[in-house]
Scaffold this motif. Structure first.
Motif, PDB file in Angstrom:
ATOM      1  N   ARG A  52       0.784  -1.032  -0.009  1.00 59.46           N
ATOM      2  CA  ARG A  52       0.272   0.121   0.150  1.00 59.46           C
ATOM      3  C   ARG A  52       0.510   1.410  -0.307  1.00 59.46           C
ATOM      4  O   ARG A  52       0.165   2.740   0.514  1.00 59.46           O
ATOM      5  CB  ARG A  52      -0.880  -0.138   1.087  1.00 59.46           C
ATOM      6  N   LYS A  55       0.045   3.232  -4.805  1.00 59.05           N
ATOM      7  CA  LYS A  55      -1.900   4.102  -5.186  1.00 59.05           C
ATOM      8  C   LYS A  55      -1.468   3.512  -7.341  1.00 59.05           C
ATOM      9  O   LYS A  55      -1.059   3.978  -7.623  1.00 59.05           O
ATOM     10  CB  LYS A  55      -1.892   5.397  -5.642  1.00 59.05           C
ATOM     11  N   VAL A  68      -7.027  -2.756  -0.120  1.00 61.63           N
ATOM     12  CA  VAL A  68      -6.323  -2.691   0.819  1.00 61.63           C
ATOM     13  C   VAL A  68      -6.363  -1.026   0.653  1.00 61.63           C
ATOM     14  O   VAL A  68      -5.853  -0.966   2.541  1.00 61.63           O
ATOM     15  CB  VAL A  68      -4.944  -2.334   0.658  1.00 61.63           C
ATOM     16  N   HIS A  69      -6.928  -0.618  -0.028  1.00 60.78           N
ATOM     17  CA  HIS A  69      -6.720   1.233   0.133  1.00 60.78           C
ATOM     18  C   HIS A  69      -8.079   1.586   0.623  1.00 60.78           C
ATOM     19  O   HIS A  69      -8.482   2.975   0.933  1.00 60.78           O
ATOM     20  CB  HIS A  69      -6.829   1.686  -1.554  1.00 60.78           C
ATOM     21  N   SER A  73      -4.344   2.324   7.075  1.00 63.83           N
ATOM     22  CA  SER A  73      -2.703   2.072   7.524  1.00 63.83           C
ATOM     23  C   SER A  73      -2.580   1.546   8.601  1.00 63.83           C
ATOM     24  O   SER A  73      -1.828   0.607   7.824  1.00 63.83           O
ATOM     25  CB  SER A  73      -1.799   3.346   7.059  1.00 63.83           C
ATOM     26  N   VAL A  76      -3.913  -2.365   7.666  1.00 65.51           N
ATOM     27  CA  VAL A  76      -2.954  -2.511   6.986  1.00 65.51           C
ATOM     28  C   VAL A  76      -2.387  -3.714   8.147  1.00 65.51           C
ATOM     29  O   VAL A  76      -0.777  -3.997   7.404  1.00 65.51           O
ATOM     30  CB  VAL A  76      -2.632  -2.188   5.862  1.00 65.51           C
TER      31      VAL A  76
END
Ligand SMILES: Nc1ncnc2c1ncn2[C@@H]1O[C@H](COP(=O)(O)OP(=O)(O)O)[C@@H](O)[C@H]1O
Ligand SMILES: [Mg+2]
Length: 274
Positions: A52, A55, A68-69, A73, A76
């Protein structure tokens, strides 16, 4: 096969030019996957985008089925840790402080530093044999010591998925084997999914359950080393002539490059190009 990470029609690159287009790659859960490919083919780019850090221009990366986006964060980072290629640490940071950073995703204003965090940090430093270096600043370490400190940080993060970009670079042979054995053990005993970039095809073949050979922005081949590592693949992916035999200790594919050098058996000279 259960999938840990999946790329779905993934396109990634830096400017106008895409490095990968419409890439569909599945990384098996609970296995060791190794990316191989020549310099500049996009191994780090792919690993960074899975983590990640980049992008995608199109498509998505699914971590346990979730984009994941669309995850925070921190979420993740609780599942996936990455050791980038040539990481840079702030000046004056000690080894202990660096390794402690690995615990960051596990902290919150509700959950401060606990005994468990200390235990994970100590265990990671022990496993990478850097406990004695804890008070040294990272920028004063040798390349190999620094690499081990970063690996310790990644291990302290204690994630199910561990991504490492050339973790054995800068390490002498003993430490290379030690780190790879450690990752192998984490996979075997704790079922961690390990995804790493390695340059040494012979070590890759010993440790990987699954090899992903990358060429020209695409997966050239993926599978068990014993099924895919052939002199044809090495020639196609690396442009190198070699002989592939069996590792005398492990039975895994063992690639012996042709080239010049001191061939000390006259009968072999015609084969080696020496
Ligand atoms: N930050 C960046 N900006 C622009 N181009 C980059 C950047 N990082 C890497 N590249 C380019 O992308 C390509 C793939 O690089 P990389 O993923 O680092 O390859 P590898 O890890 O396989 O050696 C190379 O041509 C490299 O020059
Ligand atoms: Mg790289």
């Amino acid at each position: 096969m259960q999938t840990a990470v999946k790329t779905n029609g993934l396109s990634i690159g830096y400017t106008e030019q895409l490095l990968f287009e419409d890439l569909n790659l599945s990384i098996p859960r609970g296995e060791i996957t190794v990316f191989v490919g020549s310099n500049g083919c996009g191994k780090s780019t792919l690993l960074r985008s899975i983590a990640r850090l980049l992008k995608p221009s199109a498509g998505s990366i699914l971590l346990e089925g979730k984009d994941v986006h669309k995850l925070s964060s921190k979420d993740v980072a609780k599942k996936m840790g990455i050791l980038p290629q040539s990481p840079i640490s702030p000046e004056g940071l000690t080894v202990l402080d660096l390794v402690k950073q690995g615990r960051y995703p596990h902290q919150s204003w509700l959950k401060r530093w606990t005994e468990e965090d200390t235990e994970k940090v100590e265990a990671a430093m022990e496993a990478t044999r850097i406990s004695d270096l804890r008070d040294r600043t990272v920028d004063t370490l040798s390349g190999g010591q620094r690499q081990r400190a970063w690996i310790a940080m990644t291990l302290a993060q204690d994630t199910d998925i561990i991504l490492l970009d050339e973790p054995t670079t800068y390490l002498d042979m003993t430490h290379q084997i030690e780190i790879l054995d450690l990752l192998f053990e984490l996979n075997e005993k704790k079922n961690r999914t390990v995804v790493m970039v390695l340059h040494d095809l012979n070590l890759a073949s010993r440790y990987a359950h699954n090899i992903v050979a990358i060429k020209d922005g695409a997966v050239f081949s993926q599978g068990k080393p014993e099924d895919i590592i052939t002199c044809e693949l090495v020639h196609a992916v690396f442009g190198m002539e070699c002989q592939v035999s069996k590792d005398p200790l492990f039975g895994t594919p063992h690639c012996i490059p042709f080239g010049r050098g001191r061939c000390i058996v006259p009968e072999l000279r015609s084969h080696t190009g020496a």
